[in-house]
Design an enzyme around this catalytic site. Structure first.
Site, short mmCIF file in Angstrom:
data_model
loop_
_atom_site.label_atom_id
_atom_site.label_comp_id
_atom_site.label_asym_id
_atom_site.label_seq_id
_atom_site.Cartn_x
_atom_site.Cartn_y
_atom_site.Cartn_z
N GLN A 10 0.35 -1.10 -0.16
CA GLN A 10 -0.12 0.35 0.28
C GLN A 10 0.86 1.09 0.24
O GLN A 10 1.67 1.69 0.25
CB GLN A 10 -0.92 0.09 1.42
CG GLN A 10 -2.29 0.39 0.99
CD GLN A 10 -3.17 0.13 1.90
OE1 GLN A 10 -3.53 -0.68 2.25
NE2 GLN A 10 -3.75 1.18 2.68
N SER A 88 4.14 -6.72 2.45
CA SER A 88 3.11 -6.61 3.11
C SER A 88 1.54 -6.71 1.94
O SER A 88 1.77 -8.37 1.71
CB SER A 88 2.31 -5.58 3.53
OG SER A 88 1.44 -5.43 3.92
N LEU A 89 0.64 -6.83 1.63
CA LEU A 89 -0.46 -7.04 0.05
C LEU A 89 1.37 -7.88 -0.79
O LEU A 89 -0.25 -8.51 -1.59
CB LEU A 89 -1.14 -6.29 0.42
CG LEU A 89 -1.15 -4.50 -1.12
CD1 LEU A 89 -0.85 -5.12 -2.55
CD2 LEU A 89 -1.88 -3.90 -0.47
N ARG A 113 -9.71 -9.12 3.10
CA ARG A 113 -7.57 -8.24 4.12
C ARG A 113 -8.55 -7.17 3.82
O ARG A 113 -8.26 -6.67 5.15
CB ARG A 113 -6.63 -8.75 3.03
CG ARG A 113 -5.60 -8.46 4.53
CD ARG A 113 -4.16 -8.71 3.22
NE ARG A 113 -3.13 -8.38 3.63
CZ ARG A 113 -2.52 -7.76 3.75
NH1 ARG A 113 -2.81 -6.27 3.59
NH2 ARG A 113 -1.27 -7.30 4.52
N HIS A 193 -0.95 -3.88 10.76
CA HIS A 193 0.50 -4.76 11.59
C HIS A 193 0.95 -5.05 12.68
O HIS A 193 1.99 -4.54 12.85
CB HIS A 193 2.04 -4.62 10.48
CG HIS A 193 2.45 -5.15 8.78
ND1 HIS A 193 1.92 -6.43 8.59
CD2 HIS A 193 1.55 -4.44 7.81
CE1 HIS A 193 1.89 -5.89 7.03
NE2 HIS A 193 1.95 -5.54 6.61
N GLN A 242 0.81 -11.99 9.02
CA GLN A 242 1.75 -10.19 8.90
C GLN A 242 0.62 -9.39 8.95
O GLN A 242 0.62 -8.32 9.62
CB GLN A 242 2.08 -10.71 7.63
CG GLN A 242 1.19 -11.21 6.46
CD GLN A 242 1.21 -10.00 5.66
OE1 GLN A 242 0.47 -9.16 5.11
NE2 GLN A 242 2.05 -10.45 4.43
#
Length: 291
Positions: A10, A88-89, A113, A193, A242
């Site tokens: 992101q 992350s994503l 998510r 997170h 995560q």
């Protein structure tokens, strides 16, 4: 020489990303169409035309960045190298690129998510901030005292913290007192997170159980372990982990160098990961995918 494809998280988004590829490349167009079909809506319209406030909604931006990244990869026609990784994503994008997830399933998981992350914390009760100019050990010591979480260890001198709003604000103030060059909130609609995302972690465990995942064609350098993973159960556990723990990106890049990786190719919008790599190690040549 060993190579790795890395996929952004992101913050890499911009209105209009991938639009030229959609209009000029059949493989890229098929990716955006598959995402629209999987979600039952024209996410591509928001990606290409905005408005930015709609694109940056967590539930939109996560599948949007994945779609754009995979569209760029498919348009390039380049084959997956020895390893993949994602911030992350971006781990979901990396798994899609390596054939572990279909584009449609990756989109559904990232929509779930985003919704789960937003629903885990009431609006205004969580905050994410970046601290510049302090080493990770000092920040961890401060966080241990304030009960805050390290969300991203991005590079030397760039660390993201996250949690309940007043705790993050207290940690930012302590970081400044400790000599941080800057400590400022990030424009994210949710804290990322960190421990308050436990409800989202539970939701993602359920979501991942309902999705068919294949073994990736290239090992995933995990945000959790900083090691190559190919076992599906280990990968799913890492994706759940995560949600409530920090992204160990600096350590992951150092691990890439230890594995003998000499070339890192960023696939997706922006060039954040390319910039981070150059600040972490001089053993890896970092560049953007050319289309």
């Amino acid at each position: 020489m060993s190579s790795i494809f890395v996929f952004p998280g992101q913050g890499a988004q911009s209105v209009g990303m991938g639009k030229d590829l959609y209009e000029s490349n059949a493989a890229a167009r098929a990716v955006f169409d598959e995402v629209d079909d999987a979600l039952g809506e024209k996410l591509s319209d928001i990606i290409f035309n905005g408005p930015m406030e709609d694109l940056t909604l967590t539930a939109n931006v996560q599948p949007a960045i994945m779609a754009t990244s995979i569209a760029m990869l498919r348009a390039s026609g380049v084959k997956i190298p020895e390893y993949v990784a994602g911030h992350s994503l971006g781990e979901y994008t990396a798994l899609c690129a390596a054939g572990a997830l279909s584009v449609g399933d990756a989109a559904k998981l990232l929509r779930a998510r985003g919704n789960a992350m937003q629903n885990a914390v009431p609006v205004g009760q969580g905050l994410t901030a970046v601290i510049l100019g302090l080493d990770i050990d000092t920040i961890r010591e401060i966080c241990a005292k304030t009960n805050c979480d390290v969300a991203n260890d991005n590079s030397t001198g760039q660390v993201v913290i996250s949690g309940v709003t007043d705790v993050v604000e207290q940690t930012m103030a302590a970081a400044k007192e400790a000599g941080a060059k800057r400590a400022m909130p990030l424009a994210l609609s949710v804290p990322v997170h960190c421990r308050v995302q436990q409800p989202a972690a539970d939701a993602m465990r359920t979501a991942l159980e309902s999705i068919k995942m294949n073994a990736p064609s290239a090992p995933l350098i995990s945000n959790k372990t900083c090691t190559p993973l190919t076992d599906i159960d280990e990968i799913k556990d890492a994706l759940v982990y995560q949600m409530t723990h920090g992204v160990r990106w600096r350590e992951s890049v150092l691990a890439m160098a230890e594995l003998g990786i000499t070339e890192q190719i960023e696939v997706g919008p922006g060039n954040v990961l390319t910039g981070l790599c150059s600040r972490i190690t001089d053993k890896i040549n970092a560049k953007k995918l050319e289309i």
